[in-house]
Motif scaffolding. Structure first.
Motif, PDB file in Angstrom:
ATOM      1  N   GLN A  47      48.315  33.253  48.043  1.00  0.00           N
ATOM      2  CA  GLN A  47      49.357  33.566  47.195  1.00  0.00           C
ATOM      3  C   GLN A  47      48.835  34.626  46.132  1.00  0.00           C
ATOM      4  OE1 GLN A  47      52.034  30.560  45.880  1.00  0.00           O
ATOM      5  NE2 GLN A  47      51.918  29.516  47.943  1.00  0.00           N
ATOM      6  N   SER A  48      47.540  34.399  45.802  1.00  0.00           N
ATOM      7  CA  SER A  48      46.968  35.658  44.863  1.00  0.00           C
ATOM      8  C   SER A  48      46.785  36.980  45.371  1.00  0.00           C
ATOM      9  CB  SER A  48      45.746  35.066  44.266  1.00  0.00           C
ATOM     10  OG  SER A  48      44.661  34.998  45.301  1.00  0.00           O
ATOM     11  N   GLY A  49      47.080  37.296  46.577  1.00  0.00           N
ATOM     12  CA  GLY A  49      47.104  38.622  47.152  1.00  0.00           C
ATOM     13  C   GLY A  49      47.869  39.413  46.592  1.00  0.00           C
ATOM     14  N   ASN A  54      53.472  41.766  52.239  1.00  0.00           N
ATOM     15  CA  ASN A  54      52.777  40.636  52.519  1.00  0.00           C
ATOM     16  C   ASN A  54      51.514  40.793  52.331  1.00  0.00           C
ATOM     17  OD1 ASN A  54      55.221  39.444  53.682  1.00  0.00           O
ATOM     18  ND2 ASN A  54      54.792  40.754  55.665  1.00  0.00           N
ATOM     19  N   PRO A  55      51.155  40.559  51.168  1.00  0.00           N
ATOM     20  CA  PRO A  55      49.725  40.662  50.655  1.00  0.00           C
ATOM     21  C   PRO A  55      48.949  39.097  50.938  1.00  0.00           C
ATOM     22  CG  PRO A  55      51.097  40.487  48.655  1.00  0.00           C
ATOM     23  CD  PRO A  55      51.993  40.741  49.915  1.00  0.00           C
ATOM     24  N   GLU A  56      49.952  38.014  50.717  1.00  0.00           N
ATOM     25  CA  GLU A  56      49.212  36.699  50.868  1.00  0.00           C
ATOM     26  C   GLU A  56      48.996  36.740  52.560  1.00  0.00           C
ATOM     27  OE1 GLU A  56      53.583  36.511  51.648  1.00  0.00           O
ATOM     28  OE2 GLU A  56      52.382  37.360  50.186  1.00  0.00           O
ATOM     29  N   LEU A  57      49.636  37.149  53.459  1.00  0.00           N
ATOM     30  CA  LEU A  57      49.449  37.107  54.790  1.00  0.00           C
ATOM     31  C   LEU A  57      48.234  37.961  55.249  1.00  0.00           C
ATOM     32  CD1 LEU A  57      50.382  35.814  57.290  1.00  0.00           C
ATOM     33  CD2 LEU A  57      51.856  37.865  57.990  1.00  0.00           C
ATOM     34  N   ARG A  58      48.133  39.064  54.450  1.00  0.00           N
ATOM     35  CA  ARG A  58      46.943  40.072  54.839  1.00  0.00           C
ATOM     36  C   ARG A  58      45.617  39.197  54.486  1.00  0.00           C
ATOM     37  NH1 ARG A  58      48.578  43.736  51.613  1.00  0.00           N
ATOM     38  NH2 ARG A  58      46.940  43.264  49.865  1.00  0.00           N
ATOM     39  N   ILE A 101      54.719  30.110  56.390  1.00  0.00           N
ATOM     40  CA  ILE A 101      54.111  29.362  57.340  1.00  0.00           C
ATOM     41  C   ILE A 101      54.424  29.648  58.806  1.00  0.00           C
ATOM     42  CG2 ILE A 101      54.518  26.825  58.239  1.00  0.00           C
ATOM     43  CD1 ILE A 101      55.058  25.978  55.381  1.00  0.00           C
ATOM     44  N   THR A 102      55.561  30.282  58.989  1.00  0.00           N
ATOM     45  CA  THR A 102      56.026  30.693  60.273  1.00  0.00           C
ATOM     46  C   THR A 102      55.092  31.894  60.702  1.00  0.00           C
ATOM     47  OG1 THR A 102      58.471  30.041  60.058  1.00  0.00           O
ATOM     48  CG2 THR A 102      57.949  31.581  61.698  1.00  0.00           C
ATOM     49  N   LEU A 103      55.070  33.029  59.624  1.00  0.00           N
ATOM     50  CA  LEU A 103      54.076  34.009  60.113  1.00  0.00           C
ATOM     51  C   LEU A 103      52.731  33.776  60.294  1.00  0.00           C
ATOM     52  CD1 LEU A 103      55.781  36.462  57.611  1.00  0.00           C
ATOM     53  CD2 LEU A 103      55.843  36.738  60.033  1.00  0.00           C
TER      54      LEU A 103
END
Length: 550
Positions: A47-49, A54-58, A101-103
């Motif tokens: 989550q710090s992205g 979507n930085p956290e997913l990246r 979570i889904t992603l």
């Protein structure tokens, strides 16, 4: 979830690079290390992205690339619906339908990594699977994984000071006394029962306040004294007089705190009073008996995982996901996917002894360049970030490894004109290209422009692979390299030997002669510099003998 102070009570652990941990396990066991990953911790960390879509997913995407590049069989474990209803005094949701979570589940599936939904908390399920032998270790930044019984836990996946990189490289390993690894003895001071008692005394997620005036230092001393084992034995006994047994346990603990009869503590602790309601049976149940898979469910999962690892990654699907989730669009976005995927895929395929060139969807697909990949080793190295693992430098063509068809991608749109740039040149009919106008405008607005060399996925590129993976995937190339190095070393030694022989200094004629003895027989003089005839004439005249006038 966490237990403040417990990480200090259990010991420092062993700091090791994740690369060395994985490579060493592969060498010793002839298979990748199997790790149950508590992904809830990862999803919290990412989550710090910042920046972009979507930085956290990246950030999770980059972590999955790291796992793909190493000989690791991960099992990503998600929280289930039967988690305890509260943490730190706050109600928690049992649903796993948050967008991240889904992603993340979709992304994990695209990397062909198996995942598992726990019935309760992920860290408790990870520990259950580790004890059952489904996985070798648990990866979590939550010390509760140890408290739930994981005998081998890797934590704090992060960068290491002095590694020269900002990327996460090292983990801290903790091994409990019931670990089966003979080469790595236990390095955790407390056992599971001691950790449970520690959490209840000093405070944890389910009982934040703990026992009044009982800090983490005292809680550790009580746990080391064996009171935790005694407590769990009472709970597991299921005796009808459970309350009387717990009462006796409390009285014994209170007597030791008041008088320190057995010398368990450094001093008496009369100010600490164990409540008559301690331990709370419900809280103790959360810690000692979490909701996890039963034996039948564990065996089913074990069979399911037999063929779940090492599937080929679908680069095209990952490219589509990146375009949608990160807005990596057009050909530039596709090139970025190629750049990021190529090197991990090299290591992945070497270990599996698969062709390095991708199996393209088009059966007639051939190398874009015709460049023979990985036919030579150019140099070797060791680095601090991998704890000294030997690596070889080989070559590849990124587009051939990943197999994307960049020509099928939509070209990048032209750069927009800045607001400050007018179209006077076009009005005058000079026909100047709009891209050139932009370049000139930027050049005028900045004193110095750093132009990065564009990434070319069609050009051969040198990459580093671990020696262990190279031996598996390209054994003949490694043999040739080692033979060449041996021949070079042999020739170098011979050459050095010849030079040493040719310049060998002679010893003294008489070893017994003392230093300076030769001066008895003569005097050494430094030769005078040469003089011309003009300088010599006066000297010769003086030295000539005189004749008599008689």
């Amino acid at each position: 979830m966490g237990i403040p102070g417990l990480i200090n009570a259990i010991g420092p652990g062993e700091r090791i690079s994740l690369s060395k941990l994985a490579i060493t396990h592969l060498e010793q066991n002839a298979r990748p290390i199997r790790i149950a990953v508590d992904i809830s911790i990862w999803l919290f960390q990412v989550q710090s992205g910042r920046g972009g879509k979507n930085p956290e997913l990246r950030t999770l995407f980059y972590r999955l690339l790291k796992v793909l590049s190493l000989p690791i069989h991960p099992l990503f474990v998600y929280d289930g619906p039967h988690k305890p209803p509260f943490k730190r005094g706050k109600a928690v949701s049992g649903s796993g339908t948050a967008p991240i979570i889904t992603l993340s589940k979709r992304l994990v599936d695209l990397f062909k990594f198996p995942r598992h939904d726990a019935p309760g908390e992920a860290e408790a399920e990870c520990a259950r699977l580790q004890r059952a032998g489904v996985v070798d270790a648990v990866m979590s930044n939550d010390v509760d994984a140890l408290m739930f019984g994981s005998s081998w836990t890797v934590m704090n996946f992060s960068k290491e000071g002095g590694s020269g990189t900002g990327a996460a490289t090292h983990v801290t390993c903790y091994r409990m006394s019931n670990s089966q690894d003979q080469e790595h003895p236990p390095n955790v001071i407390l056992d599971r029962s001691g950790m449970i008692l520690f959490a209840m005394l000093s405070g944890g997620d389910y009982l934040p306040s703990g026992v009044t005036k009982c800090g983490s230092k005292l809680a550790a001393e009580i746990a080391k004294a064996g009171f935790g084992k005694d407590l769990i034995d009472i709970i597991d006994s299921d005796e009808p007089d459970l309350s009387s047994k717990l009462s006796e346990w409390r009285e014994r603990l209170q007597d030791e705190l008041d008088e320190n009869i057995s010398g368990y503590f450094q001093t008496k602790h009369k100010a600490v009073k164990i409540p008559e309601t301690f331990p709370d049976p419900r809280i103790l149940e959360f810690y000692a008996r979490p909701v996890v898979s039963n034996d039948e469910e564990v065996e089913f999962l074990k069979r399911k995982l037999e063929n779940a690892w090492d599937e080929e990654v679908d680069a095209m699907e990952i490219r589509k996901f990146a375009a949608d989730a990160f807005e990596w669009n057009y050909r530039s976005g596709a090139r970025k996917v190629v750049r990021l995927l190529a090197e991990p895929l090299i290591s992945h395929r070497l270990r599996l002894q698969r062709p390095v060139m991708a199996c393209h969807q088009n059966p007639s697909f051939e190398s874009y360049t015709g460049f023979p990949m990985m036919q030579s080793i150019y140099k070797s190295r060791t680095s601090f970030s991998t704890d000294g693992l030997l690596e070889y430098q080989v070559d590849m063509v990124p587009i051939d490894v990943v197999g994307l068809d960049l020509e099928a991608e939509e070209p990048n749109p032209p750069l927009p004109l800045p607001e400050s740039v007018t179209s006077e040149d076009e009005e005058e009919g000079q026909g100047q290209d709009s891209q050139e106008v932009v370049v000139q405008a930027v050049a005028q607005s900045r004193k110095r422009i750093r132009v990065a060399k564009p990434y070319n996925p069609y050009a051969p590129e040198k990459v580093w692979v671990f020696e262990t993976l190279a031996v598996i995937g390209i054994p003949e190339v490694v043999k040739n390299w080692k033979r060449e190095q041996a021949e070079y070393l042999s020739m170098s030694k011979k050459s050095t030997s010849r030079r040493a022989t040719g310049t060998k200094k002679k010893g003294p004629l008489d070893p017994a002669m003392k230093s300076g003895s030769i001066l008895k027989y003569g005097t050494l003089k430094k030769p005078k510099p040469e003089m011309d005839s003009f300088q010599k004439a006066p000297l010769l005249g003086v030295a000539a003998p005189t004749t008599s006038s008689n």
